[in-house]
Design a protein around this motif. Structure first.
Motif, PDB file in Angstrom:
ATOM      1  N   UNK A 110      -8.016   4.840  11.281  1.00 33.66           N
ATOM      2  CA  UNK A 110      -7.930   6.136  10.603  1.00 33.66           C
ATOM      3  C   UNK A 110      -7.635   5.907   9.122  1.00 33.66           C
ATOM      4  N   UNK A 111      -8.315   6.658   8.276  1.00 36.91           N
ATOM      5  CA  UNK A 111      -8.123   6.469   6.836  1.00 36.91           C
ATOM      6  C   UNK A 111      -7.528   7.720   6.205  1.00 36.91           C
ATOM      7  N   UNK A 112      -6.567   7.485   5.313  1.00 39.52           N
ATOM      8  CA  UNK A 112      -5.909   8.557   4.591  1.00 39.52           C
ATOM      9  C   UNK A 112      -6.183   8.414   3.100  1.00 39.52           C
ATOM     10  N   UNK A 113      -6.466   9.524   2.459  1.00 39.66           N
ATOM     11  CA  UNK A 113      -6.462   9.549   0.999  1.00 39.66           C
ATOM     12  C   UNK A 113      -5.120  10.141   0.573  1.00 39.66           C
ATOM     13  N   UNK A 114      -4.394   9.371  -0.204  1.00 40.79           N
ATOM     14  CA  UNK A 114      -3.085   9.797  -0.698  1.00 40.79           C
ATOM     15  C   UNK A 114      -3.196   9.974  -2.207  1.00 40.79           C
ATOM     16  N   UNK A 115      -2.960  11.193  -2.671  1.00 41.19           N
ATOM     17  CA  UNK A 115      -3.174  11.453  -4.084  1.00 41.19           C
ATOM     18  C   UNK A 115      -4.657  11.436  -4.408  1.00 41.19           C
ATOM     19  N   UNK A 116      -5.005  11.281  -5.668  1.00 42.93           N
ATOM     20  CA  UNK A 116      -6.415  11.395  -6.066  1.00 42.93           C
ATOM     21  C   UNK A 116      -7.289  10.208  -5.702  1.00 42.93           C
ATOM     22  N   UNK A 117      -6.712   9.004  -5.583  1.00 44.16           N
ATOM     23  CA  UNK A 117      -7.547   7.799  -5.471  1.00 44.16           C
ATOM     24  C   UNK A 117      -7.242   6.909  -4.277  1.00 44.16           C
TER      25      UNK A 117
END
Length: 239
Positions: A110-117
């Motif tokens: 599973x992949x998370x985007x944390x903040x903008x990048x």
């Protein structure tokens, strides 16, 4: 889903670690401002993925597949009620304290985007160790943590970036299998018969867990018995 705090630790001398110099970075505290996160390098060489964060025992902790450790605030709140004591963000030695996200139930890969990048990928659960028990100061902590199986999750860095408290956390990739950080943890500790099921996560799985699953299948096949046992305490929980 949101990042409540970003937590960093400094090397600290304690009597309850196996580190040759008696040092640990498990005492992590929330910090203000942006923190750079990037892949630290292979295990044994690279430490934490967070700039300014200490991982002292590189033999057991840190490296690309354990670059970041996340814990849900909801799990800390649950432990607060059970232990009858406050637990600050970072109390479990986690780098990221989240809210609104089932961290232990996150799927491997599973992949998370944390903040903008920043993009992170779940690799495994967290095995408790002697340093973790000493840091918490709770009797039978390794066994209690293992039985509860609210493990949090280790993550690798897919895309580096800066993060800070308050950043949004978004799930940007959800694998089709059902192998979670909790299942990976249980397969490696109390329910070894689950090991064949981990293979569905493929190369996204922490390499050590993937190797253990493959060895188990080679020895017992996919339909073997119910071998189980509580974690020994020699785990990946101290950082």
């Amino acid at each position: 889903m949101r990042l409540l705090s970003v937590n960093l630790g400094r090397p600290k001398a304690v009597p309850y670690t196996d580190h040759p110099q008696g040092l640990t970075g498990i005492d992590k505290r929330p910090v203000e401002g942006p923190v750079r996160v990037a892949a630290p390098g292979p295990k044994g060489v690279g430490g934490s993925g967070l700039a300014g964060d200490a991982v002292c025992h590189l033999r057991h902790h840190g490296g690309d597949d354990q670059a970041v450790y996340a814990v849900a605030r909801e799990d800390l709140d649950d432990w607060e009620r059970e232990l009858g004591r406050p637990l600050a963000n970072g109390a479990f030695g986690e780098n990221l304290t989240t809210t609104g996200l089932d961290v232990s139930g996150a799927r491997i890969g599973e992949r998370w985007r944390v903040g903008p990048d920043l993009v992170l990928e779940v690799t495994s659960g967290r095995i408790p160790c002697r340093t973790f028990q000493g840091h918490l100061g709770e009797k039978r902590w390794v066994r209690r943590f293992t039985e509860k199986a609210a493990t949090g999750a280790y993550l690798r860095v897919i895309v580096p970036g800066e993060i800070r408290a308050g950043d949004e956390v978004r799930i940007v990739h959800l694998p089709e299998h059902e192998v979670t950080a909790r299942m990976e943890f249980q397969a490696g500790t109390t329910h070894r018969e689950l090991l064949p099921r981990l293979l569905a996560a493929g190369e996204a799985l922490h390499p050590e867990a993937l190797a253990a699953a493959r060895r188990y299948v080679e020895k017992y096949g996919d339909e073997s018995g119910n071998e189980s046992g509580i974690a020994s305490g020699k785990g990946s929980g101290g950082r």
